[in-house]
Design a protein around this motif. Structure first.
Motif, PDB file in Angstrom:
ATOM      1  N   LEU A  14       0.829  -1.203   0.000  1.00  0.00           N
ATOM      2  CA  LEU A  14       0.000   0.000   0.000  1.00  0.00           C
ATOM      3  C   LEU A  14       0.867   1.258   0.000  1.00  0.00           C
ATOM      4  N   ARG A  15       1.972   1.221   0.754  1.00  0.00           N
ATOM      5  CA  ARG A  15       2.874   2.390   0.774  1.00  0.00           C
ATOM      6  C   ARG A  15       3.520   2.587  -0.593  1.00  0.00           C
ATOM      7  N   ALA A  16       3.952   1.479  -1.197  1.00  0.00           N
ATOM      8  CA  ALA A  16       4.582   1.559  -2.519  1.00  0.00           C
ATOM      9  C   ALA A  16       3.578   2.056  -3.559  1.00  0.00           C
ATOM     10  N   PHE A  17       2.341   1.616  -3.418  1.00  0.00           N
ATOM     11  CA  PHE A  17       1.288   2.048  -4.350  1.00  0.00           C
ATOM     12  C   PHE A  17       1.052   3.555  -4.226  1.00  0.00           C
ATOM     13  N   GLU A  18       1.043   4.059  -2.981  1.00  0.00           N
ATOM     14  CA  GLU A  18       0.862   5.506  -2.782  1.00  0.00           C
ATOM     15  C   GLU A  18       2.003   6.282  -3.424  1.00  0.00           C
ATOM     16  N   LYS A  19       3.232   5.797  -3.218  1.00  0.00           N
ATOM     17  CA  LYS A  19       4.398   6.486  -3.803  1.00  0.00           C
ATOM     18  C   LYS A  19       4.316   6.482  -5.328  1.00  0.00           C
ATOM     19  N   ALA A  20       3.949   5.325  -5.881  1.00  0.00           N
ATOM     20  CA  ALA A  20       3.858   5.213  -7.342  1.00  0.00           C
ATOM     21  C   ALA A  20       2.768   6.137  -7.881  1.00  0.00           C
ATOM     22  N   SER A  21       1.650   6.226  -7.155  1.00  0.00           N
ATOM     23  CA  SER A  21       0.565   7.107  -7.599  1.00  0.00           C
ATOM     24  C   SER A  21       1.009   8.563  -7.553  1.00  0.00           C
ATOM     25  N   ASP A  22       1.748   8.933  -6.484  1.00  0.00           N
ATOM     26  CA  ASP A  22       2.271  10.304  -6.376  1.00  0.00           C
ATOM     27  C   ASP A  22       3.198  10.621  -7.546  1.00  0.00           C
ATOM     28  N   ALA A  23       4.080   9.662  -7.856  1.00  0.00           N
ATOM     29  CA  ALA A  23       5.048   9.872  -8.940  1.00  0.00           C
ATOM     30  C   ALA A  23       4.323  10.044 -10.268  1.00  0.00           C
ATOM     31  N   LEU A  24       3.259   9.265 -10.450  1.00  0.00           N
ATOM     32  CA  LEU A  24       2.490   9.334 -11.689  1.00  0.00           C
ATOM     33  C   LEU A  24       1.797  10.693 -11.819  1.00  0.00           C
ATOM     34  N   VAL A  25       1.190  11.139 -10.724  1.00  0.00           N
ATOM     35  CA  VAL A  25       0.494  12.437 -10.741  1.00  0.00           C
ATOM     36  C   VAL A  25       1.500  13.558 -11.013  1.00  0.00           C
ATOM     37  N   ALA A  26       2.654  13.503 -10.341  1.00  0.00           N
ATOM     38  CA  ALA A  26       3.669  14.554 -10.520  1.00  0.00           C
ATOM     39  C   ALA A  26       4.189  14.567 -11.955  1.00  0.00           C
ATOM     40  N   ALA A  27       4.414  13.394 -12.504  1.00  0.00           N
ATOM     41  CA  ALA A  27       4.939  13.311 -13.875  1.00  0.00           C
ATOM     42  C   ALA A  27       3.903  13.810 -14.879  1.00  0.00           C
ATOM     43  N   ALA A  28       2.642  13.480 -14.628  1.00  0.00           N
ATOM     44  CA  ALA A  28       1.586  13.932 -15.547  1.00  0.00           C
ATOM     45  C   ALA A  28       1.467  15.449 -15.503  1.00  0.00           C
ATOM     46  N   ARG A  29       1.672  16.012 -14.306  1.00  0.00           N
ATOM     47  CA  ARG A  29       1.540  17.465 -14.136  1.00  0.00           C
ATOM     48  C   ARG A  29       2.645  18.197 -14.886  1.00  0.00           C
ATOM     49  N   THR A  30       3.849  17.645 -14.837  1.00  0.00           N
ATOM     50  CA  THR A  30       4.970  18.319 -15.505  1.00  0.00           C
ATOM     51  C   THR A  30       5.115  17.850 -16.961  1.00  0.00           C
ATOM     52  N   ARG A  31       4.108  17.104 -17.425  1.00  0.00           N
ATOM     53  CA  ARG A  31       4.088  16.640 -18.822  1.00  0.00           C
ATOM     54  C   ARG A  31       5.380  15.926 -19.205  1.00  0.00           C
ATOM     55  N   GLU A  32       5.735  14.954 -18.387  1.00  0.00           N
ATOM     56  CA  GLU A  32       6.913  14.137 -18.701  1.00  0.00           C
ATOM     57  C   GLU A  32       6.662  13.379 -20.001  1.00  0.00           C
ATOM     58  N   ASP A  33       7.732  12.824 -20.562  1.00  0.00           N
ATOM     59  CA  ASP A  33       7.539  12.151 -21.847  1.00  0.00           C
ATOM     60  C   ASP A  33       6.733  10.862 -21.677  1.00  0.00           C
ATOM     61  N   GLU A  34       6.185  10.428 -22.768  1.00  0.00           N
ATOM     62  CA  GLU A  34       5.217   9.328 -22.771  1.00  0.00           C
ATOM     63  C   GLU A  34       5.835   8.012 -22.279  1.00  0.00           C
ATOM     64  N   VAL A  35       7.128   7.810 -22.567  1.00  0.00           N
ATOM     65  CA  VAL A  35       7.784   6.564 -22.154  1.00  0.00           C
ATOM     66  C   VAL A  35       7.818   6.472 -20.628  1.00  0.00           C
ATOM     67  N   LEU A  36       8.221   7.570 -19.996  1.00  0.00           N
ATOM     68  CA  LEU A  36       8.283   7.594 -18.532  1.00  0.00           C
ATOM     69  C   LEU A  36       6.876   7.447 -17.941  1.00  0.00           C
ATOM     70  N   LEU A  37       5.929   8.169 -18.509  1.00  0.00           N
ATOM     71  CA  LEU A  37       4.555   8.096 -17.996  1.00  0.00           C
ATOM     72  C   LEU A  37       4.018   6.664 -18.082  1.00  0.00           C
ATOM     73  N   ASN A  38       4.302   5.999 -19.198  1.00  0.00           N
ATOM     74  CA  ASN A  38       3.846   4.617 -19.354  1.00  0.00           C
ATOM     75  C   ASN A  38       4.476   3.706 -18.319  1.00  0.00           C
ATOM     76  N   ALA A  39       5.774   3.912 -18.053  1.00  0.00           N
ATOM     77  CA  ALA A  39       6.471   3.087 -17.062  1.00  0.00           C
ATOM     78  C   ALA A  39       5.835   3.296 -15.689  1.00  0.00           C
ATOM     79  N   LEU A  40       5.524   4.548 -15.361  1.00  0.00           N
ATOM     80  CA  LEU A  40       4.907   4.848 -14.061  1.00  0.00           C
ATOM     81  C   LEU A  40       3.499   4.261 -13.976  1.00  0.00           C
ATOM     82  N   ARG A  41       2.761   4.335 -15.087  1.00  0.00           N
ATOM     83  CA  ARG A  41       1.414   3.749 -15.103  1.00  0.00           C
ATOM     84  C   ARG A  41       1.490   2.240 -14.888  1.00  0.00           C
ATOM     85  N   ASN A  42       2.462   1.609 -15.549  1.00  0.00           N
ATOM     86  CA  ASN A  42       2.612   0.150 -15.414  1.00  0.00           C
ATOM     87  C   ASN A  42       2.944  -0.237 -13.985  1.00  0.00           C
ATOM     88  N   GLU A  43       3.800   0.554 -13.343  1.00  0.00           N
ATOM     89  CA  GLU A  43       4.178   0.257 -11.957  1.00  0.00           C
ATOM     90  C   GLU A  43       2.965   0.429 -11.035  1.00  0.00           C
TER      91      GLU A  43
END
Ligand SMILES: [Zn+2]
Length: 256
Positions: A14-43
């Protein structure tokens, strides 16, 4: 038999899931590239799936018609588990219920302890057990009350409905922790939410034979025999607790 996680593994997940969700939200906000976003979504998806894959099944109730135990996936550790959080609820692998199983509802009493949920809203129901009169008015419908002590000090009250004959799925209702439900109707997937009346006055339903119970603490989850005369006292009658559906998120609880 699938492998299930331990409490420690659950909390880590659950802690890892929260961290991964935070990373995904932060990356989406800063419009990171699609490859990174996909990796974060997969995680994010992988961790969520790992929670569901490891969620243990346990006996929650028993069918009053054929006596088969109702074994279902359940998170007894706390409302921070994804099990309790509507938007994050996938279908866990669990044994097939008997053909009479209609729907599982429930209540959770916080026992005076502080509310403790996750970062998404949980909908554990009211604090006291109840019935849905509309469901019990359907032909051949019986409800069974039971009780599960949760590891965080709360008490869960599964309220399982069994029917013979089985009513049309559209006549059932949204299950425990959900505010809507989907079902198949004439080959199409349909969606609805029912605005149900809850009745906390259990005695008339017990007297009429459509509400049964399993004694708290019974390891075998046996249904208590129909009361003779005078009626056996039901341990779920007149329980204290908030008689309104609760929403629990982080350290707060409020009427839904
Ligand atoms: Zn059955």
């Amino acid at each position: 038999m699938r492998a299930t996680w331990t409490k420690e593994q659950r909390d880590q997940l659950l802690r890892a899931f929260e961290k991964a969700s935070d990373a995904l939200v932060a990356a989406a906000r800063t419009r990171e590239d699609e490859v990174l976003l996909n990796a974060l979504r997969n995680e994010d998806d992988r961790l969520q799936q790992a929670y569901w894959d490891g969620l243990p099944c346990q006996t929650l109730s028993r069918c009053p018609r054929c006596d088969q135990a109702l074994d279902k996936a359940f998170d007894p550790w706390g409302l921070d588990g994804l099990f309790w959080q509507e938007n994050l609820s996938l279908r866990p692998a669990e044994p097939a219920p008997c053909p009479h199983f209609a729907v599982l509802l429930g209540a959770v009493h916080l026992n005076g302890l502080p509310p403790k949920g996750g970062r998404a809203e949980a909908h554990p129901g009211p604090e006291a057990p109840y019935v849905v009169p509309r469901l019990l008015a359907l032909p051949g419908m019986t409800a069974v009350l039971s009780s599960i002590p949760m590891a965080n000090g709360y008490t869960a009250y599964p309220i399982a409905y069994f029917a013979d004959p089985m009513p049309k799925p559209s006549l059932l209702t949204q299950p425990w922790t959900k505010r809507s439900f989907s079902f198949e109707s004439e080959g199409e997937l349909a969606w609805t939410e029912k605005n149900e009346t809850w009745d906390f006055d259990l005695e008339p339903w017990i007297a009429s034979g459509v509400l049964r119970w399993i004694a708290p603490g019974d390891p075998d989850f046996r249904i208590v025999a129909p009361p003779a005369s005078p009626p056996a006292p039901c341990p779920y009658v007149g329980l204290p607790g908030r008689r309104i559906g609760l929403t629990v998120k982080k350290d707060s609880a409020w009427p839904k």
